[in-house]
Motif scaffolding. Sequence first.
Motif, short mmCIF file in Angstrom:
data_model
loop_
_atom_site.label_atom_id
_atom_site.label_comp_id
_atom_site.label_asym_id
_atom_site.label_seq_id
_atom_site.Cartn_x
_atom_site.Cartn_y
_atom_site.Cartn_z
N VAL A 34 30.36 27.28 34.96
CA VAL A 34 28.92 27.01 34.77
C VAL A 34 28.74 25.55 35.32
O VAL A 34 29.31 24.68 35.25
N SER A 35 27.39 25.88 35.90
CA SER A 35 27.00 24.40 36.32
C SER A 35 25.38 24.39 36.13
O SER A 35 24.53 25.55 35.96
N ARG A 36 24.98 23.10 35.91
CA ARG A 36 23.51 23.00 35.31
C ARG A 36 22.52 22.70 36.55
O ARG A 36 22.87 21.72 37.37
N LEU A 37 21.66 23.34 36.82
CA LEU A 37 20.75 23.41 37.90
C LEU A 37 19.49 22.24 37.47
O LEU A 37 18.97 21.53 38.22
N ALA A 38 19.13 22.47 35.93
CA ALA A 38 18.01 21.61 35.79
C ALA A 38 18.21 21.45 34.06
O ALA A 38 18.62 22.44 33.33
N ALA A 39 17.99 20.49 33.74
CA ALA A 39 17.91 20.09 32.40
C ALA A 39 16.65 19.72 31.60
O ALA A 39 16.72 19.51 30.36
N SER A 40 15.45 19.68 32.36
CA SER A 40 14.40 19.36 31.55
C SER A 40 13.19 20.62 31.55
O SER A 40 11.94 20.45 31.81
N THR A 41 13.89 21.78 31.82
CA THR A 41 13.13 23.01 31.82
C THR A 41 12.24 23.28 30.38
O THR A 41 12.98 23.39 29.39
N SER A 42 11.17 23.40 30.60
CA SER A 42 10.22 23.75 29.52
C SER A 42 9.73 25.40 29.46
O SER A 42 9.52 25.71 28.34
N ALA A 43 9.89 25.89 30.68
CA ALA A 43 9.44 27.20 30.73
C ALA A 43 10.08 27.73 32.05
O ALA A 43 10.24 27.19 33.16
N ASN B 203 11.99 49.98 51.07
CA ASN B 203 12.91 48.86 51.92
C ASN B 203 12.98 47.27 51.61
O ASN B 203 13.45 46.70 52.14
N ILE B 204 11.90 47.04 50.41
CA ILE B 204 11.61 45.70 50.24
C ILE B 204 11.21 45.65 48.73
O ILE B 204 10.73 46.22 48.10
N GLY B 205 11.93 44.52 48.06
CA GLY B 205 11.16 44.16 46.90
C GLY B 205 10.90 42.78 46.70
O GLY B 205 10.93 42.17 47.55
N SER B 206 10.96 42.47 45.32
CA SER B 206 10.81 40.90 45.42
C SER B 206 11.17 40.23 43.78
O SER B 206 11.09 41.16 43.13
N VAL B 207 11.41 39.03 43.70
CA VAL B 207 11.68 38.33 42.34
C VAL B 207 10.55 37.27 42.27
O VAL B 207 10.45 36.59 43.14
N LEU B 208 10.06 37.31 41.14
CA LEU B 208 8.86 36.14 41.08
C LEU B 208 9.54 35.17 40.26
O LEU B 208 9.94 35.43 38.84
N ILE B 209 9.69 33.97 40.62
CA ILE B 209 10.42 33.01 39.66
C ILE B 209 9.29 32.11 39.28
O ILE B 209 8.44 31.30 40.17
N ARG B 210 9.18 31.76 37.70
CA ARG B 210 8.15 30.82 37.38
C ARG B 210 9.21 29.61 36.69
O ARG B 210 9.99 30.25 35.73
N LEU B 211 8.80 28.39 36.98
CA LEU B 211 9.76 27.42 36.42
C LEU B 211 8.64 26.24 36.20
O LEU B 211 7.99 25.60 37.05
N ALA B 212 8.80 25.70 35.02
CA ALA B 212 8.05 24.54 34.72
C ALA B 212 9.24 23.48 33.89
O ALA B 212 10.07 23.76 33.18
N LEU B 213 8.99 22.26 34.53
CA LEU B 213 9.81 21.05 34.19
C LEU B 213 8.89 20.05 33.39
O LEU B 213 7.82 19.91 33.79
N GLY B 214 9.62 19.55 32.24
CA GLY B 214 8.73 18.56 31.63
C GLY B 214 9.47 17.41 31.26
O GLY B 214 10.85 17.63 30.74
N ARG B 215 8.89 16.34 31.25
CA ARG B 215 9.75 14.84 30.79
C ARG B 215 8.70 13.89 30.44
O ARG B 215 7.72 13.72 31.34
N ASP B 216 8.66 13.19 29.33
CA ASP B 216 8.04 12.28 28.88
C ASP B 216 6.34 12.56 28.76
O ASP B 216 5.58 11.67 29.33
N GLY B 217 6.30 13.49 28.72
CA GLY B 217 4.69 14.19 28.47
C GLY B 217 4.18 14.72 29.73
O GLY B 217 3.21 15.22 29.70
N GLU B 218 4.95 14.64 30.86
CA GLU B 218 4.70 15.06 32.15
C GLU B 218 5.10 16.52 32.31
O GLU B 218 6.36 16.66 31.94
N VAL B 219 4.45 17.54 32.85
CA VAL B 219 4.89 18.82 33.14
C VAL B 219 4.31 19.31 34.53
O VAL B 219 3.38 19.23 34.95
#
Length: 308
Positions: A259-268, A279-295
Amino acid sequence: MSARDRDRDGGRNRNGDRNGDRNGDRNGDRNGRRSGARQGGFTLVELVIVMVLVGVVGSLGATFIARATEMYRASAARAQLADEADLTVRRLSRDLAGALANSVRVVAADGGTYVEFVPVLSAGRYRAFASFGAEPTGNDPLEFHANPPDTSFQLIGPPADVPAGSSLVIYNLGIGAGDVYAGTNRRVPTSVGTGLGTVSFNPGGANFPLDSPERRFYVVATPVSYFCAPDGRLLRYSGYPWSAAQPTVGSGGLAAATVSRLAASTSACSFELDPGLANIGSVLIRLALGRDGEVVTLSQQVNLDATP
């Protein structure tokens, strides 16, 4: 009035003049000194006014400085979060883009979302037919109906690297006879190394079930999973055994993983798989990081090659 009396009166007048002159001089000196003292200093009222003005100006300056400092801190925090989010999304995108065709799968479990895929280490084309004329040494094609099952094949084109602990996969469809997780089209190589022109493998009692129209084979590593945990961590799991069902922490399938940690401040965080076209597909990645009131929120669509 006698002459004696006049002399006495004259003496008194002279004494009075002298005393008046002396008193006048002394009073004049005092008044002059007092007047000079007033002209060279400040009164108490003036000092109080100056102190009040200095306090007001200082308070305004401190307010502006504090506001500017807070804006700088917030800007620096947002920039740091943006860099962390961008680095994380890039790592995810690079891993998913290098996945084996039709190996990406997503499941919601343990309060979060898992995405699993099989990393490709190298690839090549196998010989489908023997060639005894123009190429006398080209006599080891991959047989799909051999009895006993075939155990080796020659490559057409550049040689391939086959690391220890890897697997051979041919024509992965993600279902039925072409399911790498179930192992139907996956074999363990017995010849490992770099620049191999012939690859030997353990057939496991059966031939490869499906022939690739493009004669492609892939050398793959063990699966990798990413987990968006509910506590705000984005975790990467690797080095765990193959499983037909997608493994999770709750099911115990990832107990042996590294196990390794990529991010520790993930809020979503979420992964959405779109099979797309043939012949083609996709993956949609949604990532929200927050710290000290900033997102900071990022979305990235990763296209997947679905051609096995």
